[in-house]
Scaffold this active site. Structure first.
Site, mmCIF file in Angstrom:
data_model
loop_
_atom_site.group_PDB
_atom_site.id
_atom_site.type_symbol
_atom_site.label_atom_id
_atom_site.label_comp_id
_atom_site.label_asym_id
_atom_site.label_seq_id
_atom_site.Cartn_x
_atom_site.Cartn_y
_atom_site.Cartn_z
ATOM 1 C CD GLU A 1 -10.807 -22.406 -32.871
ATOM 2 O OE1 GLU A 1 -9.567 -22.416 -32.958
ATOM 3 O OE2 GLU A 1 -11.482 -21.385 -33.079
ATOM 4 C CB THR B 1 -8.351 -7.554 -29.758
ATOM 5 O OG1 THR B 1 -8.628 -8.915 -29.421
ATOM 6 C CG2 THR B 1 -8.945 -7.235 -31.116
HETATM 7 C C1 DMJ Z 1 -7.625 -12.324 -33.892
HETATM 8 O O1 DMJ Z 1 -8.116 -11.754 -35.021
HETATM 9 C C2 DMJ Z 1 -7.876 -11.459 -32.690
HETATM 10 O O2 DMJ Z 1 -7.044 -11.827 -31.667
HETATM 11 C C3 DMJ Z 1 -9.305 -11.502 -32.241
HETATM 12 O O3 DMJ Z 1 -9.509 -10.777 -31.071
HETATM 13 C C4 DMJ Z 1 -9.714 -12.924 -31.992
HETATM 14 N N1 DMJ Z 1 -9.437 -13.765 -33.098
HETATM 15 C C5 DMJ Z 1 -8.160 -13.704 -33.741
HETATM 16 C C6 DMJ Z 1 -7.122 -14.629 -33.192
HETATM 17 O O4 DMJ Z 1 -7.529 -15.786 -32.673
#
Ligand code: DMJ
Length: 848
Positions: A682, A810
């Site tokens: 992580e 995202t």
């Molecule tokens: C997802 O929910 C999205 O990519 C967000 O921008 C960051 N965290 C998670 C994936 O790691």
């Protein structure tokens, strides 16, 4: 007749956009032959141009008594032109990829490549476990895609069987996990299922969301209620927006909605639920809304909103707005006469100010204005004269009213964080916590591209792209990337004689870098780019000489292979640069993005979240969109400081955003490749004065080679997508096989360690030691993002969600780029991509 392999080679060239690589004459002959016979492929064959057999069957000419699917036909009207007439041949070629003929849901940009049927579970397991390395590495892209689709099916089946209608699957304990109580995995996964052509699974998802039953999936106790936002849950506005709103809008635009428009209607339901969070004086939204009560509030653990959360909403809300407007346009042409800028709520001196909403009226005629019912609307306004109920050609929106500028709240939020000047010399970097009350940033919060900061930086670029590249509005993105380069990017010591025996200077160079990091830890030796440039210049020059000059793959100021420069998406044309073995750290060390506490001159923290691995993809995407051939955004002083930073990091002074993207992506790949499970932790740490391998205080720190450190508490892997995402973008922009190979290795590692036999995938508690057990959760982004990006990584189809027509939010939901009238013109956009690509190939083959 052209042989099958010749046809395949040509089809591959068409998809990849590449010229003939020195075999022009032979290929030209083959192409002309191909043009004569392109429609004669047998069923299931990889057809020329990748067109789907079922489409060609209806649209193709009859050649030698056979149509495209091998069926009998009568020769006639549409015989292909003679080889001696190249322009005609081109037209014939283009006609074969007529957008209206390729797929019914063309606006999705789902192009030539028919989805590959998923591999069987046995074949998938065998591929991941039993194959020797060389055979595994040689697996063709089509088979890789089939394998990834099989993983998606396995994930879906696990969820359906053990967690249907719950938010997420706990695969090891075979139960569901509730979070927002919205069947989150179903919504997040739907567009992935559509893209992969997993039509049965997509039907199950769509039907459940629409509340039309679970398509035969067993369930009890309201499991088939469909997607509703009524649970007594405190829903995070950001998560609900990126996963649910984004997922619904993308699926709607990809042709995955019901004909009634249920998905769009559900998106509107959610928007209405979340809307109160935006009603703040500063525009910074409140973080949570209770779905049952509609009450917006901050979570118990903080009174501050995060930069990422406030800055990562605008794409999805604007996508909803655009989809609603598209539905209006379906209703009437009259709307186009409306002036979208005509704000009926403004007092223009002609009457009282009336707050207006928009909806569809039952007597037809398209969109009408309505006064917001506050009990005192002026009865004389046109809005108030309109009928109270509304109608749409999308039946699920019938009777609905909504603000036409429904994205205003999210736009205000984006403006509030992007326009904030919290410190005069922040160079685009913004602290990650912000107060709702006065929009002031908490200076003590981290400057980070990781948790709480990440997607704000992503949306600086993506909002510009999504809005059709409005002139000047790329400045904030360019400034922020300069800031990242100058203040946050670092390079690990590197320099391992054992790995690079010819490089004699490595040990002392590594020492210099360690020295530098020691200075960072005690204050700010590196950070003030203008202040200490001379102090580090000599060391940097020495480092460059030793680490850099001898490494041909290290840096290039050139654009992507075969590109004409940074404008427009280039297509791969030459052989890739020297491939890097996974597991090998360049003697230059690893480039990483550190964090700072207390501003740009604050303490440097030498850690990088896996989340940061989205950044190479963003830099590459920006580069391919015309940004980042140089640094500084046109500001000479900033450009100079950026060049100095490039040198300190071991790049040449004219290195581009793409060069940096490649280098950073390699670090992300190493986070996987160096770990014993081949899965990334992580958080990665990098050697500095305060952190070394062994036991630090009560913490255990493990070394992965000399350049990467992992704290035991950060060693988990939760199936995150960021590296896969960047690999996909880099592949698409450069055509370099290196990125595909890295992604293929990642797929294998997840198959070997995360696959649960009874369905689904679970993360690992420690990537250092798989025997420490599972993280018993299949995050919804595994299906929503990670597998989607891996699948796309192995597609050769330039018309599949082309980056100039779609922007991935995202959460990896592809949202159509919005044209100047606020409505996407996706069909035309994809057609342009196809046409340009075909023309490029035809030209390269001498047809034009
Ligand atoms: C997802 O929910 C999205 O990519 C967000 O921008 C960051 N965290 C998670 C994936 O790691």
């Amino acid at each position: 007749m052209a042989s099958r392999s010749t046809r395949r080679a040509f089809a591959r060239d068409v998809r990849a956009g590449g010229p003939p690589r020195g075999r022009a004459r032979a290929v030209l002959a083959a192409v002309l032959a191909l043009v004569r016979v392109a429609s004669c492929a047998s069923p299931g064959d990889d057809l020329a141009l990748g067109a789907r057999p079922d489409v060609l069957a209806s649209a193709s000419p009859c050649v030698n008594g056979r149509n495209a699917t091998g069926g009998a036909c009568v020769p006639g009207a549409s015989s292909p032109p003679l080889a001696s007439s190249p322009p005609d041949a081109l037209e014939w070629l283009l006609a074969r990829v007529d957008p209206s003929a390729v797929r019914a849901d063309w606006r999705a940009g789902l192009g030539f490549d028919a989805p590959v049927p998923p591999a069987s579970p046995d074949a998938t397991v065998a591929l991941a476990t039993a194959t020797d390395d060389a055979t595994f590495a040689a697996t063709p892209a089509r088979e890789r895609r089939a394998a990834v689709a099989a993983s998606a099916r396995h994930a879906w089946r696990g969820y359906r069987e053990h967690a249907w209608a719950k938010d997420e699957l706990a695969p090891a304990s075979r139960r569901g996990i509730e979070w927002l109580d919205v069947g989150l995995t179903i919504v997040d996964a739907l567009d992935t299922l559509l893209v992969m052509g997993l039509d049965d699974e997509a039907d199950e998802a769509r039907d459940w969301i629409a509340g039309r039953g679970a398509n035969g999936v067993a369930g009890d106790g309201g499991e088939n209620r469909g997607l509703v936002f009524s649970a007594d849950k405190n829903a995070n506005v950001f998560e609900s927006t990126i996963r649910i709103l984004g997922g619904l809008c993308a699926a709607h635009e990809l042709g995955g909605d019901t004909k009634e428009g249920d998905l769009l209607a559900k998106a509107l339901d959610l928007a209405e639920k979340l809307a109160p969070a935006f009603k703040t004086r500063t525009g910074i939204p409140i973080m949570d809304v209770n779905f049952r009560t509609g009450d917006p509030h901050q979570p118990k653990w903080t009174q501050k909103s995060s930069l990422a959360e406030a800055g990562t909403l605008v794409l999805e809300w604007e996508a909803l707005e655009a989809s609603l407007r598209r539905a209006e346009n379906l209703t009437t042409d009259a709307l186009s006469a409306d002036d979208p800028d005509d704000d009926a709520g403004e007092d223009d001196g002609r009457g009282p100010v009336v707050e207006i909403e928009y909806g569809f009226c039952p007597e037809g005629g398209g969109l009408k204005e309505y006064a917001v019912d506050r009990g005192a609307a002026d009865p004389a306004t046109p809005a108030a004269r309109s009928a109270p109920s509304a109608r749409s050609t999308l039946a699920a929106l019938e009777g609905r009213r909504y603000a036409r500028d429904i994205a205003d709240g999210a736009r205000r939020a984006f403006a509030a964080v992007t326009n904030a000047v919290w410190h005069p010399s922040n160079d685009g970097l913004v602290p990650s916590a912000v107060k709702v009350e006065d929009a002031s940033f908490d200076r003590a919060s981290a400057l980070t591209l990781g948790a709480r900061g990440d997607s704000y930086y992503e949306y600086l670029l993506k909002h510009w792209l999504h809005a059709g590249k409005p002139e000047g509005e790329e400045a904030a993105y360019l400034k922020a990337m300069d800031g990242v380069l100058m203040y946050l990017m670092r390079r690990s010591p590197g320099g391992h004689p054992a790995r690079d025996e010819n490089d004699e200077g490595e040990t002392s160079a590594a020492e210099e870098n360690r020295e530098e990091n020691r200075e960072d830890a005690s204050g700010d030796a590196f950070g003030d780019a203008s202040g200490d440039a001379s102090a580090t210049a000599a060391a940097a020059a020495r480092r460059r000489r030793r680490w850099y000059d001898g490494d041909p793959g290290a840096s290039s100021s050139k654009g992507p292979r075969g590109s004409k420069g940074p404008r427009g998406f280039s297509l791969a044309t030459e052989s890739p640069p020297r491939a890097r073995r996974p597991g090998g750290v360049s003697p230059r060390g690893l480039l990483y993005v550190a964090e700072r506490k207390g501003g740009v001159t604050g303490e440097v923290v030498h850690k990088m979240d896996h989340l940061v691995c989205f950044l190479p993809g963003v830099l590459a995407l920006g580069y391919a969109s015309g940004l980042g051939a140089t640094w500084g955004g046109g500001d000479a002083a900033r450009a100079r400081r950026a060049r100095e930073a490039l040198e300190r990091l071991g790049f040449s002074r004219d290195a581009t955003h793409l060069d940096v993207a490649r280098d950073l992506a390699r670090t992300c790949v190493q986070m996987y490749a160096l770990s014993p499970t081949r899965l990334a932790p992580e958080i990665a740490h990098f050697p500095d004065a305060n952190l070394a391998s062994g036991r630090v205080g009560r913490e255990k720190v493990h070394a992965l080679g000399d350049d990467l450190l992992v704290k035991a508490k950060d060693a988990h892997n939760v199936l995150r997508p960021e590296t896969a995402e960047s690999l996909y973008v880099l592949w698409r922009v450069t055509g370099e096989e290196e990125w595909r190979d890295a992604g293929w290795e990642m797929w294998r590692a997840w198959e070997n360690h995360a696959r649960v036999a009874t369905g689904g995938y679970a993360g690992l508690r420690s990537v250092l030691d798989a025997s420490e057990g599972r993280v018993d959760k299949m995050e919804s982004f595994w299906l929503g993002e990670t597998l989607k990006y891996l699948y796309l990584l192995f597609s050769d189809d330039p018309a599949l969600l082309p980056p100039e027509c779609f922007v991935f939010n995202t959460e990896a939901h592809p949202l159509p780029v919005v044209a100047s009238d606020g409505v996407p013109d996706t069909e035309a956009c994809v057609e342009r991509v196809v046409r340009r690509n075909v023309e490029k190939i035809a030209r390269a083959h001498g047809l034009l």
